[in-house]
Enzyme design. Structure first.
Site: not given
Length: 273
Positions: A2-3, A88, A111
């Site tokens: 996300p930006e 996750h 990640r």
DNA sequence: ATTTCATCCTGGAGGC
DNA sequence: TGCCTCCAGGATGAAA
């Protein structure tokens, strides 16, 4: 992942649901990578039982303020905040609502790059991780004078735009898209921009971010809003991820180059060096 | 003082 | 199907 537009979209979705709610439980399922400056016990002690007094954003950081303490979260590449458990799950925030039913927010992060800081609310600007953040593009502080100062550098303009200590919130997608809108070559040294190029870039950045916000951000991969819905800005990409495809303005093939280990996409004709 | 590079970690896509 | 390589919305700290 996300930006700024994605983080702000998440913030806006969560704020009406969570503001004033009391935190009932916090479960840390992944402490090693996620917690940067505190233990799970400290998080619990400071936050559980308190009401969420503000939900803010700085650059790509989300700021959950619980009275005197703030939880500052960065989603990095793969982090998502969802109302349902996911594959996750690294953190669970259980909120109490009026009917006492409770609702939980799940941090899903394949990640494990996401990071979380516990900071005194009155120290947010003086402490990591927010203290060195640069100019915010969608605030009154974003002025032509401030932007020109920012460009006073030999560095490649694209890499400068990604430097969060200079400008906060732009990532790879929106840096590429803003440079295209402005007709500026990503490799050009920032100081070498003509006054016209600088001015166009100054105006293109908030314009691209606002368009992305209107679309609910970009979901070409994992990004989702907390309710699981997707953003649509990928449908409006002019250059990002479009190597070889025709430029929407002039038809020349979009090129892909590497800068600082990251892909840059641009039109060689519309963005002359 | 800058700037590049490797690294953190996992999953998906595409080639063979 | 399986195995391999490459790539990814980010940022940092070490090395050059």
């Amino acid at each position: 992942m996300p930006e700024l537009p994605e983080v702000e979209t998440i913030r806006r979705a969560l704020e009406p649901q969570l503001l004033g709610r009391r935190l009932a439980h916090i479960d840390v399922l992944e402490r090693v990578h996620l917690l940067k400056n505190c233990t799970p016990e400290a998080l619990q002690e400071r936050l559980v039982g308190r009401r969420l007094t503000a939900l803010g954003r700085r650059g790509k950081f989300l700021i959950f303020e619980f009275g005197p303490w703030a939880m500052v979260l960065h989603l990095r590449m793969s982090g998502r905040l969802l109302w349902t458990p996911a594959r996750h799950t690294r953190l669970v925030l259980q909120f109490r609502d009026e009917e006492e039913q409770g609702r939980a927010l799940y941090l899903d992060d394949a990640r494990r790059f996401a990071s979380l800081y516990l900071v005194r609310a009155d120290q947010l600007d003086e402490q990591k991780p927010l203290k060195d953040l640069g100019l915010e593009p969608l605030t009154p502080a974003y002025t032509w004078a401030a932007f020109r100062r920012l460009l006073d550098s030999e560095r490649e303009v694209k890499r400068l735009l990604l430097d969060q200590t200079r400008l906060a919130g732009l990532g790879n997608i929106y840096a590429c898209e803003a440079l295209f809108e402005a007709g500026v070559h990503p490799r050009k040294p920032a100081r070498a921009l003509s006054p016209e190029e600088a001015r166009r870039l100054f105006e293109a950045i908030p314009r691209v971010l606002r368009r992305a916000l209107r679309a609910g951000g970009t979901s070409f991969d994992r990004y989702r809003r907390p309710d699981g819905s997707i953003g649509r800005f990928q449908e409006e990409f002019r250059v990002y991820g479009r190597a070889g495809a025709p430029c929407p303005r002039c038809g020349a093939p979009i090129e892909r180059i590497t800068q600082g280990g990251r892909s840059s996409f641009f039109c060689p004709r519309c963005q002359p060096f």
